[in-house]
Motif scaffolding. Structure first.
Motif, mmCIF file in Angstrom:
data_model
loop_
_atom_site.group_PDB
_atom_site.id
_atom_site.type_symbol
_atom_site.label_atom_id
_atom_site.label_comp_id
_atom_site.label_asym_id
_atom_site.label_seq_id
_atom_site.Cartn_x
_atom_site.Cartn_y
_atom_site.Cartn_z
ATOM 1 N N ASP A 10 0.719 -1.113 -0.023
ATOM 2 C CA ASP A 10 -0.069 -0.043 -0.124
ATOM 3 C C ASP A 10 0.771 1.244 -0.052
ATOM 4 O O ASP A 10 0.615 2.169 -0.690
ATOM 5 C CB ASP A 10 -0.818 -0.085 1.240
ATOM 6 N N ARG A 69 2.375 1.531 -3.400
ATOM 7 C CA ARG A 69 1.377 2.010 -4.388
ATOM 8 C C ARG A 69 1.225 3.267 -4.290
ATOM 9 O O ARG A 69 1.044 4.163 -5.264
ATOM 10 C CB ARG A 69 0.128 1.118 -4.130
ATOM 11 N N ALA A 70 0.900 3.750 -3.010
ATOM 12 C CA ALA A 70 0.467 5.162 -2.740
ATOM 13 C C ALA A 70 1.677 6.026 -3.529
ATOM 14 O O ALA A 70 1.293 7.028 -4.122
ATOM 15 C CB ALA A 70 0.606 5.361 -1.363
ATOM 16 N N HIS A 120 1.394 6.061 -7.292
ATOM 17 C CA HIS A 120 0.496 6.610 -7.756
ATOM 18 C C HIS A 120 0.735 8.109 -7.578
ATOM 19 O O HIS A 120 0.191 8.777 -8.562
ATOM 20 C CB HIS A 120 -0.823 6.705 -7.114
ATOM 21 N N GLU A 121 1.121 8.345 -6.578
ATOM 22 C CA GLU A 121 1.436 10.010 -6.353
ATOM 23 C C GLU A 121 2.403 10.522 -7.396
ATOM 24 O O GLU A 121 2.031 11.553 -7.924
ATOM 25 C CB GLU A 121 2.218 10.035 -4.888
#
Lengths: 150, 150
Positions: free
Chosen positions: A117, A120-121, A124-125
């Motif tokens: 997580d 991924r964050a 994505h950021e």
DNA sequence: TATTGTTATACTCTATAACTATA
DNA sequence: TATAGTTATAGAGTATAACAATA
């Protein structure tokens, strides 16, 4: 006749590409990025997505996983197999229905999910960074609209 | 900007789904639709896309096709093979460089492309219909932005 | 040495259909 | 008869690496 309409304000897409092309290419670009980002864990985007779904709903039936992921039941078997082989999730019989199988995270899976997580964050950021808060919200709204009666 | 709260790990968008999930699911939904829409022609979305690229740039080198489609050169060989097998495109030696190969539409390919364009337009119209002109333009702008320095 | 495209190979994601064991 | 999940099979889309021909 080939579509050679002059760029009308509402319809013109950059680079002579249709909305569909843009959508396709953007999703593929994201997938490629995600694959790289997930490489340290030896896990694919699809598997990571499944792990997240399981983590959010555990213990959950395989059929429910299929619905959340919007894939065929057959496809769930494969991805859950892969996650189980890595020791990230575990199947167990559903006590209420002996036809059914439930999946839950293992302790290892829970740890991995936490790390994933974060990764991924961050990814994505990086990918959505150039958009700014407002465009992100707009994008989410528009895509949500397109998926509405899925 | 007062809004400095970074998107925490696990940032959620409406429906408990991340922006990445939404993008992925939307693109997949579109792909599935396109597959159905193209069924009468026995052609895949990827092949149709390639046919369009060839039609827009013919005669064009295989390497150029790869760039337009943003796929690996190896992948072009396969899809052009498929189109050539159906008699929709034709390879020919590049007169300026004997290493290179050019592709063009055949007459059959040109006819097919015209029909496919109509079908695609109708299908996109159906899929994007609920958005309205303004949201379509916004979506195109945002996606274009994400692909900018691709 | 660098580039164009191919062969060889493999991985990810997805689907349909037939089957089993339950319900 | 219907449902939950599996086995069997298939196909779409993509990538890397090694190579041959040419530049």
């Amino acid at each position: 006749m080939t579509r050679r309409t002059p760029p009308s304000p509402g319809e013109r897409t950059p680079g002579e590409r249709t909305l569909g092309d843009l959508l396709t290419h953007t999703a593929r670009t994201l997938r490629r990025r995600s694959m790289s980002a997930l490489e340290p864990w030896g896990i694919s985007p699809h598997e990571a997505r499944t792990l997240r779904v399981v983590g959010r709903h555990e213990p959950t039936r395989l059929g429910a996983v299929a619905e959340h992921l919007r894939i065929a039941p057959r496809s769930v078997t494969g991805v859950v197999d892969a996650l189980e082989d890595r020791g990230l999730v575990a199947r167990e019989p559903d006590p209420d229905d002996r036809r059914a199988t439930r999946v839950s995270l293992t302790p290892t899976g829970r740890t991995a999910l936490g790390e994933l997580d974060v990764a991924r964050a961050a990814d994505h950021e990086a990918f959505f960074a150039r958009l700014g808060e407002r465009d992100r919200a707009t994008l989410a709204r528009i895509l949500g609209r397109l998926l509405e009666d899925d």
